[in-house]
Scaffold this motif. Sequence first.
Motif, short mmCIF file in Angstrom:
data_model
loop_
_atom_site.label_atom_id
_atom_site.label_comp_id
_atom_site.label_asym_id
_atom_site.label_seq_id
_atom_site.Cartn_x
_atom_site.Cartn_y
_atom_site.Cartn_z
N SER A 7 0.86 -1.18 0.00
CA SER A 7 0.00 0.00 0.00
C SER A 7 0.90 1.23 0.00
O SER A 7 2.10 1.15 0.28
N LEU A 8 0.30 2.37 -0.30
CA LEU A 8 1.07 3.61 -0.30
C LEU A 8 1.51 3.98 1.11
O LEU A 8 2.61 4.48 1.32
N THR A 9 0.65 3.72 2.09
CA THR A 9 1.01 3.98 3.49
C THR A 9 2.18 3.12 3.93
O THR A 9 3.07 3.58 4.66
N THR A 10 2.19 1.87 3.48
CA THR A 10 3.30 0.97 3.80
C THR A 10 4.61 1.51 3.27
O THR A 10 5.65 1.46 3.95
N SER A 24 7.83 0.58 -5.11
CA SER A 24 6.72 0.48 -6.05
C SER A 24 7.10 -0.37 -7.25
O SER A 24 6.29 -1.15 -7.77
N ASN A 73 1.47 1.01 -4.03
CA ASN A 73 0.02 1.02 -4.14
C ASN A 73 -0.44 -0.06 -5.11
O ASN A 73 -0.06 -0.06 -6.27
N PRO A 74 -1.25 -1.03 -4.68
CA PRO A 74 -1.67 -2.10 -5.58
C PRO A 74 -2.62 -1.63 -6.68
O PRO A 74 -2.80 -2.33 -7.69
N ASP A 75 -3.24 -0.46 -6.50
CA ASP A 75 -4.15 0.08 -7.51
C ASP A 75 -3.35 0.90 -8.52
O ASP A 75 -3.04 2.07 -8.27
#
Length: 319
Positions: free
Chosen positions: A178-181, A256, A262-264
């Motif tokens: 995720s982006l937070t990760t 990334s 982010n998976p999206d």
Amino acid sequence: MSTKIDKIDRLSELSAAKDDERGVSLWTEAFRRLRRNPAAITGAVILLLFVIVAILGPILAPFTPTDPSGIREGVVKSGQGIIPGPTGDHWLGYDHQGRDFFSRMLVGARQTLLVGVISTLIGLTIGALIGGVAGAAAGLGGRVGRWIDVVLMRIVDMLLALPSLLLAVSIAALLGASLTTVMIAVGMVSVPVFARLLRGSMLAQAGGDYVLAATSLGVKRNTIALTHILPNSLAPVIVQATLTLATAIIEAAALSFLGLGNPDSAIPEWGVMLADAQPYLGIRPGLAIWPAAAIIVTALGFTLLGEALREALDPKLRK
């Protein structure tokens, strides 16, 4: 008699020549040198353009960055190796899913800046907290203070023993993509750097004459550490934060690229765009060249400004 008058006149001239330099703070003097440094000006211009694009990207984007218009119109057939390049309407062409690539580059700047700034703030906050406590404890002396310093620094040494990218990948893998990760992982990598730097700066400041003067006046050691030593120790930490922003953007792009961001992929971000472009390098190398160039130029801007700020604040490197 005339010799004495000449000496007095000479001293008056020297005193008048230095009137403009009196009362100038360290940061004011550093800013004056930065304005005369070509590297600092170049870095500042790059960062200013980057921030403007990041803020106004969604407004400046000519198309919706998530709209697969190329697929819908039939001009993009990535499975058949058909991904059109730049046109009059689409300045950088389409991506493999038929979305306007120029719009995605503009909007992706905001996500990239967000990742770099927040991850740096995470590392700066936690690292400064650890380094500040350790530096204050070591400066205060006593058995308890030394033990606090030793325990905190051994934790920092454990983090430093791991390669930065391996540590970031491990944290990202544990927390999930995720982006937070990515922000947390990249921020934790810089924690030991800030902690060590602030602790060392505080220990160096602890031997200053102003600390001795405050101690002789009966000021409490806790007050000296928080109101005198700590503020005077922050300059190298701020410089390091500027340099860390550059590496944070690169490390976030690397995570990334490895699929830990982010998976999206519909949400544009330069690192994700670079990863998505790998299967299509033979068809459209521009899909990888543009985000890679943007990441490199942005990191270069932070590095130039950070190095110039370091030279302006370091008495040994002043020009």
